[in-house]
Scaffold this active site. Structure first.
Site, PDB file in Angstrom:
ATOM      1  N   ASN A   7       0.645  -0.948  -0.047  1.00  0.00           N
ATOM      2  CA  ASN A   7       0.022  -0.079   0.055  1.00  0.00           C
ATOM      3  C   ASN A   7       0.867   1.238   0.177  1.00  0.00           C
ATOM      4  OD1 ASN A   7      -1.481   2.405   1.136  1.00  0.00           O
ATOM      5  ND2 ASN A   7      -3.014   0.873   1.662  1.00  0.00           N
ATOM      6  N   ASP A   9      -0.219   4.318  -0.209  1.00  0.00           N
ATOM      7  CA  ASP A   9      -0.768   5.649   0.310  1.00  0.00           C
ATOM      8  C   ASP A   9       0.144   6.750   0.978  1.00  0.00           C
ATOM      9  OD1 ASP A   9      -3.060   4.508  -0.703  1.00  0.00           O
ATOM     10  OD2 ASP A   9      -4.088   4.127   1.273  1.00  0.00           O
ATOM     11  N   HIS A  10       0.988   6.033   1.849  1.00  0.00           N
ATOM     12  CA  HIS A  10       1.749   6.902   2.571  1.00  0.00           C
ATOM     13  C   HIS A  10       2.975   7.458   2.111  1.00  0.00           C
ATOM     14  CE1 HIS A  10      -1.108   6.565   5.895  1.00  0.00           C
ATOM     15  NE2 HIS A  10      -0.785   5.182   6.013  1.00  0.00           N
ATOM     16  N   ARG A  18       4.006  18.520   1.572  1.00  0.00           N
ATOM     17  CA  ARG A  18       4.902  19.789   1.230  1.00  0.00           C
ATOM     18  C   ARG A  18       4.211  20.436  -0.210  1.00  0.00           C
ATOM     19  NH1 ARG A  18       9.598  22.316   1.791  1.00  0.00           N
ATOM     20  NH2 ARG A  18       9.004  21.610   4.255  1.00  0.00           N
ATOM     21  N   HIS A  47      -5.292   4.024  -2.263  1.00  0.00           N
ATOM     22  CA  HIS A  47      -6.739   4.422  -1.794  1.00  0.00           C
ATOM     23  C   HIS A  47      -6.855   5.685  -2.373  1.00  0.00           C
ATOM     24  CE1 HIS A  47      -9.543   4.859   1.824  1.00  0.00           C
ATOM     25  NE2 HIS A  47     -10.125   5.364   0.743  1.00  0.00           N
ATOM     26  N   ARG A  49      -9.169   8.635  -1.915  1.00  0.00           N
ATOM     27  CA  ARG A  49      -9.994   8.890  -0.769  1.00  0.00           C
ATOM     28  C   ARG A  49     -10.917  10.063  -1.387  1.00  0.00           C
ATOM     29  NH1 ARG A  49      -9.478   7.670   4.646  1.00  0.00           N
ATOM     30  NH2 ARG A  49     -10.934   9.487   4.968  1.00  0.00           N
ATOM     31  N   ARG A  53      -6.845  13.068   0.526  1.00  0.00           N
ATOM     32  CA  ARG A  53      -6.012  13.388   1.494  1.00  0.00           C
ATOM     33  C   ARG A  53      -4.509  12.916   1.172  1.00  0.00           C
ATOM     34  NH1 ARG A  53      -7.671  10.282   6.848  1.00  0.00           N
ATOM     35  NH2 ARG A  53      -9.441  11.651   6.579  1.00  0.00           N
ATOM     36  N   HIS A  54      -4.439  11.803   0.295  1.00  0.00           N
ATOM     37  CA  HIS A  54      -3.017  11.346  -0.200  1.00  0.00           C
ATOM     38  C   HIS A  54      -2.971  11.129  -1.641  1.00  0.00           C
ATOM     39  CE1 HIS A  54      -5.010   7.803   1.066  1.00  0.00           C
ATOM     40  NE2 HIS A  54      -4.729   7.828   2.277  1.00  0.00           N
ATOM     41  N   GLU A  74      -8.261   0.756  -3.592  1.00  0.00           N
ATOM     42  CA  GLU A  74      -9.315   0.812  -2.215  1.00  0.00           C
ATOM     43  C   GLU A  74     -10.019   2.099  -2.390  1.00  0.00           C
ATOM     44  OE1 GLU A  74      -7.101   1.284   1.607  1.00  0.00           O
ATOM     45  OE2 GLU A  74      -6.250  -0.369   1.300  1.00  0.00           O
ATOM     46  N   THR A 104     -18.230  -0.466  11.192  1.00  0.00           N
ATOM     47  CA  THR A 104     -18.678  -1.109  12.317  1.00  0.00           C
ATOM     48  C   THR A 104     -18.079  -0.535  13.520  1.00  0.00           C
ATOM     49  OG1 THR A 104     -16.983  -2.960  11.866  1.00  0.00           O
ATOM     50  CG2 THR A 104     -19.235  -3.347  10.847  1.00  0.00           C
ATOM     51  N   THR A 105     -18.385  -1.131  14.817  1.00  0.00           N
ATOM     52  CA  THR A 105     -17.832  -0.635  15.875  1.00  0.00           C
ATOM     53  C   THR A 105     -16.279  -0.974  15.827  1.00  0.00           C
ATOM     54  OG1 THR A 105     -18.358  -2.610  16.898  1.00  0.00           O
ATOM     55  CG2 THR A 105     -19.723  -0.745  17.753  1.00  0.00           C
ATOM     56  N   GLU A 155     -11.171  -8.755   2.955  1.00  0.00           N
ATOM     57  CA  GLU A 155      -9.930  -8.577   3.438  1.00  0.00           C
ATOM     58  C   GLU A 155     -10.419  -8.309   4.952  1.00  0.00           C
ATOM     59  OE1 GLU A 155      -7.294  -5.704   1.789  1.00  0.00           O
ATOM     60  OE2 GLU A 155      -6.616  -4.959   3.554  1.00  0.00           O
ATOM     61  N   HIS A 196      -4.154  -4.171   7.602  1.00  0.00           N
ATOM     62  CA  HIS A 196      -4.048  -3.092   8.472  1.00  0.00           C
ATOM     63  C   HIS A 196      -3.429  -3.009   9.671  1.00  0.00           C
ATOM     64  CE1 HIS A 196      -5.979   0.952   9.108  1.00  0.00           C
ATOM     65  NE2 HIS A 196      -5.682   0.665  10.585  1.00  0.00           N
ATOM     66  N   GLY A 218       1.119  -1.272   4.239  1.00  0.00           N
ATOM     67  CA  GLY A 218       1.435   0.086   3.882  1.00  0.00           C
ATOM     68  C   GLY A 218       2.343   0.791   4.904  1.00  0.00           C
TER      69      GLY A 218
HETATM   70  N1  PXP Z   1      -5.948  -2.502   3.873  1.00  0.00           N
HETATM   71  C1  PXP Z   1      -6.797  -1.411   3.950  1.00  0.00           C
HETATM   72  C2  PXP Z   1      -8.369  -1.983   3.477  1.00  0.00           C
HETATM   73  C3  PXP Z   1      -6.595  -0.178   4.445  1.00  0.00           C
HETATM   74  O1  PXP Z   1      -7.450   0.581   4.364  1.00  0.00           O
HETATM   75  C4  PXP Z   1      -5.258  -0.178   4.816  1.00  0.00           C
HETATM   76  C5  PXP Z   1      -4.752   1.267   5.313  1.00  0.00           C
HETATM   77  O2  PXP Z   1      -4.845   2.081   4.017  1.00  0.00           O
HETATM   78  C6  PXP Z   1      -4.309  -1.183   4.842  1.00  0.00           C
HETATM   79  C7  PXP Z   1      -4.564  -2.369   4.352  1.00  0.00           C
HETATM   80  C8  PXP Z   1      -2.890  -0.831   4.977  1.00  0.00           C
HETATM   81  O3  PXP Z   1      -2.851  -0.650   6.401  1.00  0.00           O
HETATM   82  P1  PXP Z   1      -1.430  -0.276   7.111  1.00  0.00           P
HETATM   83  O4  PXP Z   1      -1.269   1.143   6.459  1.00  0.00           O
HETATM   84  O5  PXP Z   1      -1.593  -0.108   8.492  1.00  0.00           O
HETATM   85  O6  PXP Z   1      -0.415  -1.311   6.890  1.00  0.00           O
END
Ligand code: PXP
Length: 248
Positions: A7, A9-10, A18, A47, A49, A53-54, A74, A104-105, A155, A196, A218
């Site tokens: 992943n 995204d980060h 920046r 992802h 969004r 955001r990213h 995603e 969900t919770t 997942e 996650h 990620g």
């Molecule tokens: N799977 C899903 C569905 C997610 O939303 C995320 C976070 O973007 C990840 C996996 C990856 O999570 P992490 O960045 O904590 O590894």
């Protein structure tokens, strides 16, 4: 073999810190995807969004052009993003909650509450040749609903497991829920991914969960890449994941 979806995204999170709104900047998520694939990753996850955001729109189109493995988009189950996905045609979409009422919770998608609209989206994706995964907590009712929706994959949300990793009792409880959830999903014909909060320390413990196809990871990879480089970070995670055999 347990597959790794990286992943990215980060990588975009750091760029946006920046260069937000400028349409360019570093570090480049597409480069992260290319390096991940060269290092042996089996897929790339991004992802898009609703709040951008990213990852930005331009990123997903460039990713679509360059990814040689599997592109997992995603996304929220919202009309705007569904329309983009249908044009983009990634290999697979993973539907995730973005708004409070969809969650969900435990943080997974509330498939029961949104069964009708998720089924419609799954049908649209299937007609476009796109596979569908649903990001859910290991909750028996949510797993049953996911099967009714007709998704090919779920997942399993490993966030609670990761959060309680250092509390033996709670961690064991969460792990057992993931084990039971994977068994139930498999018996319903669903393929099982997980993700996650997985990192270089807790991922081996996930090996006790049966039927896993792919882990989506990620934050920990991007974090380690800051010090050792992206290629090494991906290779080190692949090394951690080696040797997974689905327990009977
Ligand atoms: N799977 C899903 C569905 C997610 O939303 C995320 C976070 O973007 C990840 C996996 C990856 O999570 P992490 O960045 O904590 O590894």
């Amino acid at each position: 073999m347990l597959k790794l979806g990286v992943n990215i995204d980060h990588v975009a999170t750091v760029r946006e810190a920046r260069y937000r709104g400028l349409g360019h900047g570093e570090p480049c998520p597409v480069m992260a995807a290319k390096i991940s694939e060269a290092a042996g990753a089996h897929g790339i996850t991004a992802h898009l969004r609703e709040d951008r955001r990213h990852i930005q729109d331009r990123d997903i189109w460039r990713l679509r052009e360059s990814i040689q493995t599997r592109f997992n988009l995603e996304m929220a189950n919202s009309p705007e993003i569904v329309a983009i996905a249908l044009r983009l045609k990634p290999h697979i979409v993973c539907l995730v909650p973005e708004r409070r009422q969809e969650v969900t919770t435990e943080g997974g998608l509330d498939v029961i509450a949104a069964e009708k609209s998720l089924t419609k989206t799954r049908q649209q994706m299937q007609a476009a040749g796109i596979e569908v995964s649903l990001f859910i907590a290991p909750d028996p009712q949510q797993i049953e609903a996911s099967a009714r929706v007709g998704a090919q994959f779920i997942e399993l949300h490993t966030g609670q497991f990761a959060e309680h990793f250092y509390d033996t009792e709670k961690c064991e409880f969460e792990l057992q829920r993931l084990i039971d959830g994977a068994k139930q999903a498999h018996s319903l014909g669903l393929q099982v991914n997980a993700g996650h909060g997985l990192n270089y320390e807790n991922t081996k413990t996930i090996f006790r969960v049966p039927h896993l196809v792919e882990l989506n990871i990620g934050h920990s990879i991007v974090s380690r890449a800051v010090f050792v480089g992206f290629e090494t970070a991906v290779k080190e995670m692949l090394a951690v994941m080696q040797g997974y055999r689905s327990p009977a």
